[in-house]
Each structure stands twice: as C-alpha cells, then as structure tokens.
Scaffold this motif. Sequence first.
Motif, mmCIF file in Angstrom:
data_model
loop_
_atom_site.group_PDB
_atom_site.id
_atom_site.type_symbol
_atom_site.label_atom_id
_atom_site.label_comp_id
_atom_site.label_asym_id
_atom_site.label_seq_id
_atom_site.Cartn_x
_atom_site.Cartn_y
_atom_site.Cartn_z
ATOM 1 N N ASP A 112 23.579 0.998 -84.285
ATOM 2 C CA ASP A 112 24.647 0.448 -84.703
ATOM 3 C C ASP A 112 25.868 0.889 -84.111
ATOM 4 O O ASP A 112 26.959 -0.098 -83.814
ATOM 5 C CB ASP A 112 24.567 0.033 -86.322
ATOM 6 N N LYS A 113 26.055 2.088 -84.125
ATOM 7 C CA LYS A 113 27.430 2.666 -83.571
ATOM 8 C C LYS A 113 27.359 2.275 -82.025
ATOM 9 O O LYS A 113 28.331 1.956 -81.448
ATOM 10 C CB LYS A 113 27.281 4.223 -83.757
ATOM 11 N N ILE A 114 26.235 2.332 -81.500
ATOM 12 C CA ILE A 114 26.174 2.007 -79.969
ATOM 13 C C ILE A 114 26.570 0.457 -79.801
ATOM 14 O O ILE A 114 27.309 0.156 -78.949
ATOM 15 C CB ILE A 114 24.883 2.422 -79.492
ATOM 16 N N LYS A 115 25.970 -0.377 -80.586
ATOM 17 C CA LYS A 115 26.280 -1.765 -80.499
ATOM 18 C C LYS A 115 27.720 -2.174 -80.672
ATOM 19 O O LYS A 115 28.210 -3.091 -80.000
ATOM 20 C CB LYS A 115 25.365 -2.425 -81.430
ATOM 21 N N GLN A 116 28.385 -1.344 -81.591
ATOM 22 C CA GLN A 116 29.549 -1.594 -81.857
ATOM 23 C C GLN A 116 30.732 -1.370 -80.823
ATOM 24 O O GLN A 116 31.524 -1.775 -80.727
ATOM 25 C CB GLN A 116 30.004 -1.354 -83.496
ATOM 26 N N SER A 117 30.198 0.180 -80.707
ATOM 27 C CA SER A 117 31.343 0.816 -79.543
ATOM 28 C C SER A 117 31.435 0.381 -78.317
ATOM 29 O O SER A 117 32.095 0.158 -77.558
ATOM 30 C CB SER A 117 31.372 2.170 -79.735
ATOM 31 N N GLN A 118 29.958 0.148 -77.937
ATOM 32 C CA GLN A 118 29.878 -0.295 -76.410
ATOM 33 C C GLN A 118 29.633 -1.873 -76.097
ATOM 34 O O GLN A 118 29.602 -2.466 -75.237
ATOM 35 C CB GLN A 118 28.705 0.315 -75.825
#
Length: 59
Positions: A11-17
């Motif tokens: 989820d962090k990767i999807k939101q930040s990148q």
Amino acid sequence: MGELHLNMILDKIKQSQKIDVETELAKVAYRETIQKTAEASYRHKKQSRRARAVRRGRR
C-alpha cells in the motif's frame, strides 16, 4: 514478515510511487521427504553418570 506487513508495504508503494504492483503466492519446493522408518542408537557420557538411548520411529 506476515501477510499484514506485506500488504502495508505494498500500500505504501502504491501511494507514494503511484504504480500498481502485481504479487503472487510464493512457490516452495520441498526437496526431502521421509520415506521409511529409521533407528538410531547413541551413548550419552557425562562425568556423573552414563546413559544409553535408542530412538525408533518416523519423524
């Protein structure tokens, strides 16, 4: 890591990148299996006493 940890990281990767990440289940290759009954014998030596043990059976 557990499944929850991995989901949080994804989820962090999807939101930040701003990218989609595709995942799949891990494939585990089991290379050894126990085929037959085995027997082992050993002698345990200590200064205070001596003992002998025999193990039989499947693991």
